[in-house]
Design an enzyme around this catalytic site. Structure first.
Site, short mmCIF file in Angstrom:
data_model
loop_
_atom_site.label_atom_id
_atom_site.label_comp_id
_atom_site.label_asym_id
_atom_site.label_seq_id
_atom_site.Cartn_x
_atom_site.Cartn_y
_atom_site.Cartn_z
CG HIS A 169 -5.62 -3.00 1.23
ND1 HIS A 169 -5.43 -2.51 -0.05
CD2 HIS A 169 -4.82 -2.24 2.03
CE1 HIS A 169 -4.56 -1.52 -0.03
NE2 HIS A 169 -4.18 -1.34 1.21
CG LEU B 56 -6.32 -1.77 11.89
CD1 LEU B 56 -6.23 -2.26 13.33
CD2 LEU B 56 -5.17 -2.30 11.08
CG LEU C 21 -12.34 0.65 5.53
CD1 LEU C 21 -11.93 2.08 5.21
CD2 LEU C 21 -13.59 0.28 4.71
CD GLN C 22 -4.85 -2.13 6.02
OE1 GLN C 22 -4.05 -2.67 5.29
NE2 GLN C 22 -4.48 -1.50 7.11
CB SER D 197 -0.97 -0.05 1.18
OG SER D 197 -2.02 0.85 1.00
CG LEU D 198 2.32 5.29 2.62
CD1 LEU D 198 2.29 6.28 1.46
CD2 LEU D 198 1.94 5.98 3.94
CG ASP E 30 -7.76 -3.97 -2.00
OD1 ASP E 30 -8.36 -3.28 -1.16
OD2 ASP E 30 -6.54 -3.86 -2.21
#
Length: 276
Positions: free
Chosen positions: A253, A162, A164-165, A75-76, A225
């Site tokens: 995700h 968290l 959402l992941q 991700s980031l 995701d």
């Protein structure tokens, strides 16, 4: 190299820390020497107020990275890894108010591409927020609401992130439990770093630079995701034709945690095919 195992730099995502890697399957630690690095202001990593752009964050990570390694960014963390694979600084560029990077450090950072043997980019997006010509991303209104919520209720916002992941994952409850357990072992991220990280996710756009990256690259997406649509893969194949894109069925995700053995097998097969 450690006992003939390649070194794997691990860069976590926004709001996380190195505790997330506690949930990696044994198959990954058996195949690689792991070198986790925390993003600025996350976990035990320091944060300086002038670290506001992506090269700043890449510099902070490069200072802790080995001279030769495969880099895995989630991700980031994947944005930071991509930036590290590009030239992150030019000589004499200020690194803070009234500061200049020492010549030796500038030289090391400009050699960053040669320090990265390959890239593994997990549930990443070169542009995380939608634009007129980039719909496979988060809507700007959703992202702005998240940013506002972080200022008002940081703890609740992190907890929501968290969830959402793992939303949509085949093993969402267990993956969320492992995420929470790992994160609880280390300090909470610094609020200023969280806001700076969200700004990077909202503003950075590396689409035009993907073709400049010469390292072998594998992009791994989660079929379910809700943060980075798996359809990003179709765009990456056009922008970075030398890269490989793969989607893990049933994953959201956090495929390294929910589908760790499958992710490890795909990474290992990719590296065996592309690295000497």
């Amino acid at each position: 190299m450690h006992n003939d195992r390649p070194t794997l730099v691990l860069l976590h995502g926004w709001g996380m820390n190195n505790g997330v890697w506690d949930a990696l399957p044994a198959s990954i630690s058996e195949r690689f020497h792991l070198h986790p690095i925390e993003l600025p202001g996350h976990g035990n990593a320091p944060f300086q107020s002038h670290w506001r752009d992506l090269p700043d964050w890449a510099d902070a990570v490069l200072a802790q990275a080995p001279e030769q390694a495969i880099w895995l960014g989630w991700s980031l963390g994947a944005l930071v890894a991509l930036q590290a694979a590009l030239h992150t600084r030019t000589p004499g560029r200020p690194i803070g108010p009234g500061q200049q990077a020492p010549a030796q450090e500038v030289s090391s950072r400009r050699r960053a591409p040669s320090r990265i043997r390959a890239l593994i980019l997990v549930t990443a997006n070169p542009r995380f927020v939608q634009a007129a010509d980039w719909r496979a991303a988060m809507p700007a209104t959703t992202f702005d609401g998240f940013h506002a919520a972080l200022r008002d209720e940081p703890a609740a916002t992190l907890a929501r992130f968290l969830s959402l992941q793992v939303r949509g994952s085949e093993d969402a409850r267990e993956t969320l439990r492992r995420l929470r357990a790992g994160l609880a072992e280390r300090p909470q991220p610094q609020p200023e770093a969280l806001l700076a990280g969200l700004d990077l996710l909202r503003e950075e756009d590396l689409r035009a630079r993907l073709a400049d990256i010469q390292q072998p690259a594998l992009w791994l997406f989660g079929e379910r995701d809700t943060l980075v649509p798996a359809s990003v893969a179709e765009r990456i194949e056009l922008l970075m034709p030398q890269a490989q894109c793969q989607t893990i069925p049933g994953a959201a995700h956090a495929p390294l945690l929910s589908h760790g053995d499958e992710a490890a097998n795909r990474i290992t097969a990719f590296l065996a095919e592309t690295l000497p």
